[in-house]
Design a protein around this motif. Sequence first.
Motif, mmCIF file in Angstrom:
data_model
loop_
_atom_site.group_PDB
_atom_site.id
_atom_site.type_symbol
_atom_site.label_atom_id
_atom_site.label_comp_id
_atom_site.label_asym_id
_atom_site.label_seq_id
_atom_site.Cartn_x
_atom_site.Cartn_y
_atom_site.Cartn_z
ATOM 1 N N VAL A 30 0.844 -1.194 0.000
ATOM 2 C CA VAL A 30 0.000 0.000 0.000
ATOM 3 C C VAL A 30 0.882 1.247 0.000
ATOM 4 C CG1 VAL A 30 -1.773 1.311 1.239
ATOM 5 C CG2 VAL A 30 -1.818 -1.199 1.285
ATOM 6 N N PHE A 31 0.515 2.217 -0.821
ATOM 7 C CA PHE A 31 1.112 3.549 -0.776
ATOM 8 C C PHE A 31 0.036 4.522 -0.330
ATOM 9 C CE2 PHE A 31 1.595 7.689 -2.880
ATOM 10 C CZ PHE A 31 2.826 8.100 -2.373
ATOM 11 N N LEU A 32 0.351 5.330 0.695
ATOM 12 C CA LEU A 32 -0.559 6.364 1.175
ATOM 13 C C LEU A 32 0.086 7.726 1.001
ATOM 14 C CD1 LEU A 32 -1.730 4.859 4.606
ATOM 15 C CD2 LEU A 32 -3.141 5.116 2.560
ATOM 16 N N PHE A 33 -0.694 8.702 0.573
ATOM 17 C CA PHE A 33 -0.220 10.085 0.510
ATOM 18 C C PHE A 33 -1.309 10.979 1.075
ATOM 19 C CE2 PHE A 33 -0.113 14.237 -1.599
ATOM 20 C CZ PHE A 33 1.153 14.660 -1.237
ATOM 21 N N GLU A 92 3.004 14.228 3.014
ATOM 22 C CA GLU A 92 3.878 13.128 3.395
ATOM 23 C C GLU A 92 3.276 11.821 2.905
ATOM 24 O OE1 GLU A 92 6.170 14.629 7.415
ATOM 25 O OE2 GLU A 92 4.319 13.461 7.636
ATOM 26 N N HIS A 93 4.140 10.803 2.786
ATOM 27 C CA HIS A 93 3.683 9.505 2.306
ATOM 28 C C HIS A 93 4.088 8.402 3.281
ATOM 29 C CE1 HIS A 93 7.918 9.155 0.983
ATOM 30 N NE2 HIS A 93 7.707 7.856 1.173
ATOM 31 N N ARG A 97 5.549 18.336 -3.990
ATOM 32 C CA ARG A 97 4.812 19.546 -4.353
ATOM 33 C C ARG A 97 3.916 19.313 -5.571
ATOM 34 N NH1 ARG A 97 10.188 20.367 -5.552
ATOM 35 N NH2 ARG A 97 10.703 20.665 -7.774
ATOM 36 N N THR A 98 4.185 18.264 -6.349
ATOM 37 C CA THR A 98 3.346 17.928 -7.499
ATOM 38 C C THR A 98 2.625 16.592 -7.329
ATOM 39 O OG1 THR A 98 5.192 16.815 -8.629
ATOM 40 C CG2 THR A 98 4.906 19.174 -9.052
ATOM 41 N N LEU A 153 -1.304 12.196 -8.594
ATOM 42 C CA LEU A 153 -2.180 11.136 -8.101
ATOM 43 C C LEU A 153 -3.620 11.365 -8.550
ATOM 44 C CD1 LEU A 153 -0.754 10.675 -4.505
ATOM 45 C CD2 LEU A 153 -0.630 9.023 -6.374
ATOM 46 N N GLN A 154 -4.047 12.602 -8.530
ATOM 47 C CA GLN A 154 -5.398 12.911 -9.007
ATOM 48 C C GLN A 154 -5.553 12.551 -10.479
ATOM 49 O OE1 GLN A 154 -6.471 17.059 -8.737
ATOM 50 N NE2 GLN A 154 -8.645 16.659 -9.052
ATOM 51 N N SER A 155 -4.539 12.885 -11.266
ATOM 52 C CA SER A 155 -4.583 12.565 -12.695
ATOM 53 C C SER A 155 -4.613 11.057 -12.916
ATOM 54 C CB SER A 155 -3.368 13.182 -13.391
ATOM 55 O OG SER A 155 -3.330 12.817 -14.747
#
Length: 290
Positions: free
Chosen positions: A38-41, A62-63, A133-134, A139-141
């Motif tokens: 799992v990756f969380l941001f 942070e992730h 910063r991006t 992630l939204q894209s």
Amino acid sequence: MKRDIYLTADRFPLVRDIGCNRTDDWYSHPDRVLDYDVFLFVAEGGMQVIEEGIEYFVGANEHLFLKKRLHHWGRPETLPGTTWYWIHFTTIVDERIEYKRQLSIGPELEYYFSDHYQYALQLPKFGAAALHRTTEQRLQSMTESSRIQRAHRMTEISLQVYQFFLGLHQSAVNREKAAKSGKAEAHIGRIMTYLIRHAEEEFDAKGLSEYMNLNYSHLSATFSKITGQTIIEAHTRLRMNKALHLLRTTSLNISEISERLGFQNPFYFSRVFKKVLGESPSCYMNHLYR
């Protein structure tokens, strides 16, 4: 470390799903053991997660990576208004291959065989990265793109996630290099400058020692410790890159290239070429498009 997650250069992670959540109340991370990573941001707010007894509080920008088959859970300490993105993915590793750890300092070959990709990349477990910063925008894209039904949809998303994870890895490497920068790193830079200048010559340990005004044994030990390769190996790679360039861009024959690069004779040049690149210069020339 048993909590660390590694990618390999010869296989990209396979994304199961990707998405975004927001909680308007106090929230507890699910109590579970998963068979995927799992990756969380966290884009806004803050999330509390415990993995095998170690507590993390992931703040905005942070992730955190959570490793498969490790128990993780949370208490009702995730802040109201927290927005986070998540990626569930599976890393594919060929158990028959002994993957090497890649070291980013030192020359790389310009000609790769399949075994050159058999190295592992450690992902930064937790924290902030220069590229964050991006991150929300990316992630939204990717999340929106994953919802559009089309051929090869998840393969495309997996490749984008792999590129994103590579960026996280390189960000961590750059931060570590900056933290360790000092006299030893400066020596590596000067050694590489010398090797590049003399890539068309036989290696001269005495010449390097005089250029650096330092004992060669000390230079050699420092270089190997930081780069993971010897000075001679680095010099040989640079010479082979020169050889590849000459083979691709000139009409020089093997004997002429051997002489140009300062080898004792073309037979020795061919032996070194094959040892480093896995095939002879003549074999390489047979499949060149020129």
